[in-house]
Design a protein around this motif. Structure first.
Motif, PDB file in Angstrom:
ATOM      1  N   ALA A 109     -11.242  33.566 -31.611  1.00 36.32           N
ATOM      2  CA  ALA A 109     -11.039  33.339 -33.044  1.00 36.32           C
ATOM      3  C   ALA A 109     -10.866  31.861 -33.369  1.00 36.32           C
ATOM      4  O   ALA A 109      -9.988  31.475 -34.133  1.00 36.32           O
ATOM      5  N   LEU A 110     -11.702  31.017 -32.787  1.00 36.08           N
ATOM      6  CA  LEU A 110     -11.657  29.588 -33.135  1.00 36.08           C
ATOM      7  C   LEU A 110     -12.261  29.401 -34.519  1.00 36.08           C
ATOM      8  O   LEU A 110     -13.227  30.076 -34.873  1.00 36.08           O
ATOM      9  N   PHE A 111     -11.676  28.492 -35.293  1.00 40.12           N
ATOM     10  CA  PHE A 111     -12.185  28.250 -36.641  1.00 40.12           C
ATOM     11  C   PHE A 111     -13.482  27.445 -36.543  1.00 40.12           C
ATOM     12  O   PHE A 111     -13.452  26.283 -36.133  1.00 40.12           O
ATOM     13  N   PRO A 112     -14.619  28.046 -36.926  1.00 37.73           N
ATOM     14  CA  PRO A 112     -15.897  27.368 -36.675  1.00 37.73           C
ATOM     15  C   PRO A 112     -16.096  26.109 -37.519  1.00 37.73           C
ATOM     16  O   PRO A 112     -16.875  25.241 -37.147  1.00 37.73           O
TER      17      PRO A 112
ATOM     18  N   SER B 231     -11.497  37.353 -28.767  1.00 37.94           N
ATOM     19  CA  SER B 231     -12.700  36.628 -29.208  1.00 37.94           C
ATOM     20  C   SER B 231     -12.418  35.143 -29.358  1.00 37.94           C
ATOM     21  O   SER B 231     -13.268  34.409 -29.818  1.00 37.94           O
TER      22      SER B 231
ATOM     23  N   LEU C 194     -19.317  24.016 -27.572  1.00 40.28           N
ATOM     24  CA  LEU C 194     -18.574  24.126 -26.317  1.00 40.28           C
ATOM     25  C   LEU C 194     -19.078  25.302 -25.494  1.00 40.28           C
ATOM     26  O   LEU C 194     -19.646  26.248 -26.027  1.00 40.28           O
ATOM     27  N   SER C 195     -18.837  25.235 -24.183  1.00 41.57           N
ATOM     28  CA  SER C 195     -19.158  26.373 -23.323  1.00 41.57           C
ATOM     29  C   SER C 195     -18.067  27.433 -23.470  1.00 41.57           C
ATOM     30  O   SER C 195     -17.011  27.173 -24.049  1.00 41.57           O
ATOM     31  N   GLY C 196     -18.324  28.615 -22.908  1.00 41.35           N
ATOM     32  CA  GLY C 196     -17.354  29.708 -23.013  1.00 41.35           C
ATOM     33  C   GLY C 196     -15.996  29.337 -22.428  1.00 41.35           C
ATOM     34  O   GLY C 196     -14.954  29.609 -23.012  1.00 41.35           O
TER      35      GLY C 196
ATOM     36  N   SER D  48     -10.591  38.332 -37.362  1.00 42.14           N
ATOM     37  CA  SER D  48      -9.544  37.834 -36.470  1.00 42.14           C
ATOM     38  C   SER D  48      -9.261  36.356 -36.756  1.00 42.14           C
ATOM     39  O   SER D  48      -8.209  35.851 -36.374  1.00 42.14           O
ATOM     40  N   LEU D  49     -10.186  35.676 -37.439  1.00 41.09           N
ATOM     41  CA  LEU D  49      -9.906  34.287 -37.827  1.00 41.09           C
ATOM     42  C   LEU D  49      -8.712  34.223 -38.769  1.00 41.09           C
ATOM     43  O   LEU D  49      -7.865  33.340 -38.662  1.00 41.09           O
TER      44      LEU D  49
ATOM     45  N   ASN E 237     -18.808  25.533 -31.683  1.00 42.84           N
ATOM     46  CA  ASN E 237     -20.138  25.989 -31.260  1.00 42.84           C
ATOM     47  C   ASN E 237     -20.836  25.001 -30.334  1.00 42.84           C
ATOM     48  O   ASN E 237     -21.932  25.253 -29.870  1.00 42.84           O
TER      49      ASN E 237
ATOM     50  N   ARG F 132     -14.166  26.909 -24.695  1.00 48.93           N
ATOM     51  CA  ARG F 132     -13.627  27.579 -25.887  1.00 48.93           C
ATOM     52  C   ARG F 132     -12.338  28.304 -25.554  1.00 48.93           C
ATOM     53  O   ARG F 132     -11.399  28.305 -26.330  1.00 48.93           O
TER      54      ARG F 132
END
Lengths: 383, 272
Positions: free
Chosen positions: A108-111, A106, A157-159, B160-161, A155, A162
């Motif tokens: 798992a980027l920190f939003p 996923s 960025l494109s897929g 998962s974060l 959020n 990311r």
């Protein structure tokens, strides 16, 4: 896609100091077992991961490949067995004390952090000066071609972007072992193909050992230097992609990787270096004789569709050939997939490459054809 | 396409709003009444707000209530968040249901019963009733509200974060402080604000658990009103309404901003 000079700027140490030595074991997996309740997810797996290789863990979903990866990252503790990183036991070490980084499926980027903040997060956990951190973040963003996007939020960025942030965030830590969990699953087909060659190139350039988990055999074949095929918690074969395809060691792998025609047969004779086997479906067949196969053994003869030559029936059947009627033709552009029904009702698949715009029309539906292949193209499977 | 509301709907909405807000509006209007007699209109003035500043007893009570709300809301926010995290993280374990039901019990339990049982507890434990016993009581009452709010936020939390943070070298504590807490902070703050307002206007539980020297504002107002409504009380009630309204609006804006940022993420989530 990746810019070249910036990888130089990144100066990955393991690449500079010592070129990847072939044959040096980076991570030893020794007899590792993991159970969840009554279910054994990983069952006594042993595998040596070599320094600098690109290894793919390939298998159907639920085969334990992700659990194995998560044990390498430190998120799961093996119930049995050991993990040795450069000879040091890391079996019980927590994820934050391993020189191993992972890219999540996923991402798992920190939003709540910017792109630069995400990439710098791992470096902030080390004792590094702010200047060093900034320099390394700038360098890695150049490597993944995200320069100028450092201030954006995930959020925005494109897929594909990311995915590259996730890549940069893990690689900036200069891991000894880089784990990728289904890294391309969230991308569309075209981007996926681009990213495949990008990842392969990046891996070669940085010299970091990559372990990728995937259920997509084409992905594993296209990227990996070695594939470990898993099924039901065990590794069933480890080999380079070509060997997995051309020399599978069991019926299951032959069917799992690519398309195959399997003829169950019993060895009836020897015509060195070939063996002769009698198949109920296809009659007597010749194949190169592997060691340990004697007359009377039950084997399967596997023939890939593209190894089969298809021609109009002439009445005389050569050796190692079978006869049937074209039941279906799938025209796929680069090649056509023929389904030929044998007289006993079995179906054999044959792929014909459309190499030239032929003048003579190919065999059509309902026509009687002869299928033959060189005995060297057949694979003898005992398991 | 949106239809314009029918006359019936308009009337229904107007009546509903009037039912809810007319008493409050009257209270606010009369707090600016110059007359000593509450029901008699004597012109607009800030007289009772000035008088209020002289009324030591009311101001003391307001100060007690304010401190009480700060202490108990903070305690409730911490405990409630921990409870929500524990429930969310433990996943499905045996006896999970009783646990979550027990957390929610104070939401539906009559306050009189909570107050009485806490009073008994404090008597048995031989604690002098006063500010701290009331603070404990309010923390108990309001932490379940915090748990409910934080838990709903954690329901779609991407665990998962946390794994990613630990994978990048952050210890569990660092992971919580720099990743989990910032991400759930809108819910924690909203829960804190709700706990604060609940504590500020609680009469029932405080009257069981407080003691001499720690009279809260609602208790003071209630006892004063029994001797007749004084215009100062209108004034202080207006101030309380103002404070609570501001907090509630801030809390709802916070959660709205959070959900909007989530939607934003979803809208841009598709690969471009």
């Amino acid at each position: 896609m990746l810019s070249d000079n910036s990888a130089e700027a990144m100066g990955v140490e393991c690449n500079r100091a010592a070129p990847p030595q072939a044959g040096r074991v980076l991570l030893g997996i020794e007899n590792v077992t993991k159970r969840f309740g009554g279910l054994t997810a990983v069952d006594g797996v042993s595998l040596d991961i070599m320094q600098g290789e690109f290894l793919a863990l390939l298998g159907p979903s639920g085969c334990g490949k992700t659990t194995l990866l998560r044990m390498l990252a430190g998120f799961e503790k093996p119930d049995e067995g050991r993990l040795l990183l450069e000879g040091r036991d890391i079996t019980a070490g927590p994820p934050y004390r391993r020189p191993v980084n992972m890219m999540f499926q996923s991402y798992a980027l920190f939003p709540h952090l910017t792109v630069a903040g995400n990439v710098a997060f791992g470096l902030r956990q080390e004792e590094l000066s702010r200047r060093d951190i900034d320099a390394r973040v700038t360098d890695i963003l150049k490597v993944v071609r995200l320069e100028g996007l450092g201030h954006r939020r995930p959020n925005q960025l494109s897929g594909g972007q990311r995915q590259r942030v996730a890549l940069a965030r893990a690689l900036v830590k200069r891991p000894k072992l880089f784990l990728l969990d289904e890294p391309l699953a969230a991308l569309d087909k075209k981007l996926r193909e681009e990213t495949q060659s990008e990842l392969r190139e990046l891996q070669r350039r940085l010299g970091v050992t990559f372990v990728i988990v995937t259920h997509d055999q084409e992905e594993a074949m296209a990227m990996a230097s070695r594939i470990a095929v898993m099924n039901e918690g065990r590794i069933v074969q480890v080999a380079p992609p070509a060997e997995i395809y051309e020399q599978p060691n069991s019926r299951w792998i032959a069917q799992f990787i690519g398309d195959v025609n399997l003829f169950e047969a019993r060895v009836i004779g020897d015509a060195s270096p070939y063996l002769v086997a009698e198949s109920a479906v296809a009659g007597p067949l010749h194949a190169l004789r592997p060691g340990g196969v004697s007359p009377g053994t039950d084997i399967a003869i596997a023939v890939r569709p593209e190894k089969i030559h298809i021609s109009r029936a002439t009445g005389k059947l050569p050796a190692n050939a079978i006869s049937g009627v074209v039941a279906d033709v799938g025209y796929l552009g680069d090649f056509s997939l023929y389904k030929v029904r044998l007289d006993n009702g079995a179906t054999v698949k044959a792929a014909v490459a459309n190499v030239s715009r032929r003048a003579e029309p190919p065999p059509a539906l309902g026509e009687r054809v002869t299928l033959d292949w060189p005995a060297e193209s057949a694979i003898v499977l005992t398991r | 396409m949106r239809k314009s509301p029918s006359a019936f709907n308009m009337v229904a909405v107007a009546l509903g709003l009037a039912f809810l807000y007319l008493p409050i509006a009257i209270l606010i209007i009369y707090s600016f009444n110059d007359s000593r007699l509450v029901p008699v209109w004597g012109g607009l003035s800030l007289r009772w707000y000035r008088e209020l500043l002289q009324n030591e007893a009311l101001l003391d009570a307001a100060w007690v209530s304010l401190r009480l709300a700060l202490v108990s809301a903070t305690g409730a926010a911490i405990l409630g968040t921990l409870a929500a995290l524990a429930l969310a993280r433990a996943g499905r374990f045996r006896g999970r249901l009783p646990f979550s039901v027990m957390i929610y019990a104070p939401l539906v339990m009559p306050e009189v019963i909570i107050g009485l049982s806490l009073l008994l507890l404090f008597v048995v434990a031989d604690l002098d009733r006063g500010f701290w016993t009331t603070a404990m009581a309010h923390t108990t009452l309001t932490m379940c509200f915090v748990t409910v709010i934080v838990q709903s936020r954690l329901a779609d939390f991407d665990w998962s974060l946390e794994e990613a943070a630990m994978d990048l070298g952050a210890t569990p504590l660092r992971t919580f402080l720099s990743i989990t807490l910032p991400l759930i902070s809108p819910a924690v703050i909203a829960g804190w604000l709700l706990a604060f307002t609940l504590s500020l206007d609680d009469l029932v539980i405080a009257s069981f658990t407080t003691g001499p020297g720690a009279t809260t504002l609602p208790i003071r107002i209630y006892s004063d009103v029994r001797l007749g409504v004084k215009p100062e009380i209108n004034a202080i009630c207006t101030l309380m309404i103002g404070a609570v309204a501001v907090l509630v609006i801030v809390a709802s804006l916070l959660s709205k901003r959070y959900s909007m940022s989530q939607e934003h993420k979803g809208a841009l989530g598709a690969p471009m």
